[in-house]
Write an enzyme that holds these catalytic residues in place. Structure first.
Site, PDB file in Angstrom:
ATOM      1  N   ASN A  74       0.840  -1.434  -0.105  1.00  0.00           N
ATOM      2  CA  ASN A  74       0.006  -0.133  -0.043  1.00  0.00           C
ATOM      3  C   ASN A  74       0.941   1.057   0.140  1.00  0.00           C
ATOM      4  OD1 ASN A  74      -2.006   1.951   0.548  1.00  0.00           O
ATOM      5  ND2 ASN A  74      -2.970   1.128   2.109  1.00  0.00           N
ATOM      6  N   HIS A  80       0.842   8.222  -5.301  1.00  0.00           N
ATOM      7  CA  HIS A  80       0.496   9.819  -6.676  1.00  0.00           C
ATOM      8  C   HIS A  80       1.187  10.824  -7.410  1.00  0.00           C
ATOM      9  CE1 HIS A  80      -4.099   7.943  -4.949  1.00  0.00           C
ATOM     10  NE2 HIS A  80      -3.505   8.151  -3.887  1.00  0.00           N
ATOM     11  N   ASP A  87       9.215   3.467 -10.053  1.00  0.00           N
ATOM     12  CA  ASP A  87      10.548   2.167 -10.745  1.00  0.00           C
ATOM     13  C   ASP A  87      11.398   1.439 -10.480  1.00  0.00           C
ATOM     14  OD1 ASP A  87      10.379   4.393 -12.545  1.00  0.00           O
ATOM     15  OD2 ASP A  87      11.220   6.139 -12.284  1.00  0.00           O
ATOM     16  N   GLU A  98      -0.682  -4.126  -5.726  1.00  0.00           N
ATOM     17  CA  GLU A  98      -1.427  -2.891  -4.733  1.00  0.00           C
ATOM     18  C   GLU A  98      -2.940  -3.360  -4.081  1.00  0.00           C
ATOM     19  OE1 GLU A  98      -1.993   0.143  -8.333  1.00  0.00           O
ATOM     20  OE2 GLU A  98      -2.369   2.350  -6.275  1.00  0.00           O
ATOM     21  N   HIS A 100      -5.489  -0.913  -1.562  1.00  0.00           N
ATOM     22  CA  HIS A 100      -5.937   0.408  -0.655  1.00  0.00           C
ATOM     23  C   HIS A 100      -7.178   0.242  -0.529  1.00  0.00           C
ATOM     24  CE1 HIS A 100      -2.831   3.093  -3.201  1.00  0.00           C
ATOM     25  NE2 HIS A 100      -3.615   2.357  -4.211  1.00  0.00           N
ATOM     26  N   LEU A 101      -6.570   0.787   1.345  1.00  0.00           N
ATOM     27  CA  LEU A 101      -8.228   0.326   1.692  1.00  0.00           C
ATOM     28  C   LEU A 101      -9.272   1.238   1.500  1.00  0.00           C
ATOM     29  CD1 LEU A 101      -6.175   1.317   5.175  1.00  0.00           C
ATOM     30  CD2 LEU A 101      -7.199  -0.365   5.116  1.00  0.00           C
ATOM     31  N   SER A 102      -9.191   3.118   0.731  1.00  0.00           N
ATOM     32  CA  SER A 102      -9.987   3.353   0.413  1.00  0.00           C
ATOM     33  C   SER A 102     -10.250   3.200  -1.331  1.00  0.00           C
ATOM     34  CB  SER A 102     -10.089   4.630   0.756  1.00  0.00           C
ATOM     35  OG  SER A 102      -8.189   5.518   0.300  1.00  0.00           O
ATOM     36  N   ARG A 111      -6.273  12.500  -6.159  1.00  0.00           N
ATOM     37  CA  ARG A 111      -6.068  10.739  -5.783  1.00  0.00           C
ATOM     38  C   ARG A 111      -6.581  10.145  -7.169  1.00  0.00           C
ATOM     39  NH1 ARG A 111      -5.106  10.328  -0.007  1.00  0.00           N
ATOM     40  NH2 ARG A 111      -6.046  12.299   0.840  1.00  0.00           N
TER      41      ARG A 111
HETATM   42  C1  DQA Z   1      -4.502   5.127   1.288  1.00  0.00           C
HETATM   43  C2  DQA Z   1      -5.348   5.949  -0.109  1.00  0.00           C
HETATM   44  C3  DQA Z   1      -3.865   7.304  -0.385  1.00  0.00           C
HETATM   45  O1  DQA Z   1      -4.873   8.579  -1.134  1.00  0.00           O
HETATM   46  C4  DQA Z   1      -3.850   7.834   0.657  1.00  0.00           C
HETATM   47  O2  DQA Z   1      -3.179   8.743   0.404  1.00  0.00           O
HETATM   48  C5  DQA Z   1      -3.368   6.946   2.182  1.00  0.00           C
HETATM   49  C6  DQA Z   1      -3.884   6.338   2.037  1.00  0.00           C
HETATM   50  C7  DQA Z   1      -5.236   3.561   1.333  1.00  0.00           C
HETATM   51  O3  DQA Z   1      -5.582   2.546   1.683  1.00  0.00           O
HETATM   52  O4  DQA Z   1      -6.416   4.012   1.084  1.00  0.00           O
HETATM   53  O5  DQA Z   1      -2.582   7.143   2.622  1.00  0.00           O
HETATM   54  O6  DQA Z   1      -3.602   4.136  -0.004  1.00  0.00           O
END
Ligand code: DQA
Length: 147
Positions: A74, A80, A87, A98, A100-102, A111
């Site tokens: 994560n 972003h 790289d 990869e 992401h929580l959200s 984002r």
């Molecule tokens: C995140 C989403 C990113 O935009 C944010 O900067 C995070 C957490 C997520 O897990 O939802 O720090 O990666």
């Protein structure tokens, strides 16, 4: 036994208290405990790191290339912004998922772009802590399919 490196990017150490309306109340430690439980069940070994520093994440990936079979990451805010993290993944050629929580596409416009997704095998997002579990399951399945 296959070895997987898990990297949590910046500010994820604050989970539990950080913007709970967005990220929920589950702590990073709780996420790590569920990852370890799943790793045990699926018979893979995990090394888990959290870093707030871009260069440190680059070094973890570059050095991890020789030691690990796959990477679950994560990249948090570096998703972003970081050409360097992208790289490092690309240069190492390490199998990467990869997470992401959200749902970053349902949030602010800045984002909506991930620099990491094009060099990852796949991306799982929007399921809260379950994103990590689904990501680890996917990696283990991919590693089994390879061997
Ligand atoms: C995140 C989403 C990113 O935009 C944010 O900067 C995070 C957490 C997520 O897990 O939802 O720090 O990666």
């Amino acid at each position: 036994m296959k070895k997987i490196l898990v990297i949590h990017g910046p500010n994820l150490n604050l989970l539990g208290t950080r913007e709970p309306a967005v990220y929920g109340r589950v702590t990073l430690n709780e996420i790590n405990q569920s990852l370890k439980k799943l790793a045990k069940l699926r018979k893979v070994s995990l090394a888990i790191k959290q870093s707030n520093h871009e260069g440190e994440i680059v070094d973890l990936i570059t050095k991890g290339k020789k030691k690990f079979d796959a990477l679950l990451i994560n990249p948090a805010a570096y998703t972003h912004t970081s050409v360097a993290v992208r790289d490092a993944i690309s240069a190492s050629g390490i199998l990467t998922v990869e997470v992401h929580l959200s749902n970053i596409y349902a949030r602010e416009k800045f984002r909506h772009k991930s620099l990491i997704s094009p060099v990852a095998r796949g991306t799982i997002l929007g399921f809260g802590p379950q994103s990590y579990i689904l990501g680890l399951e996917a990696l283990v399945d991919l590693l089994h399919a390879q061997s």
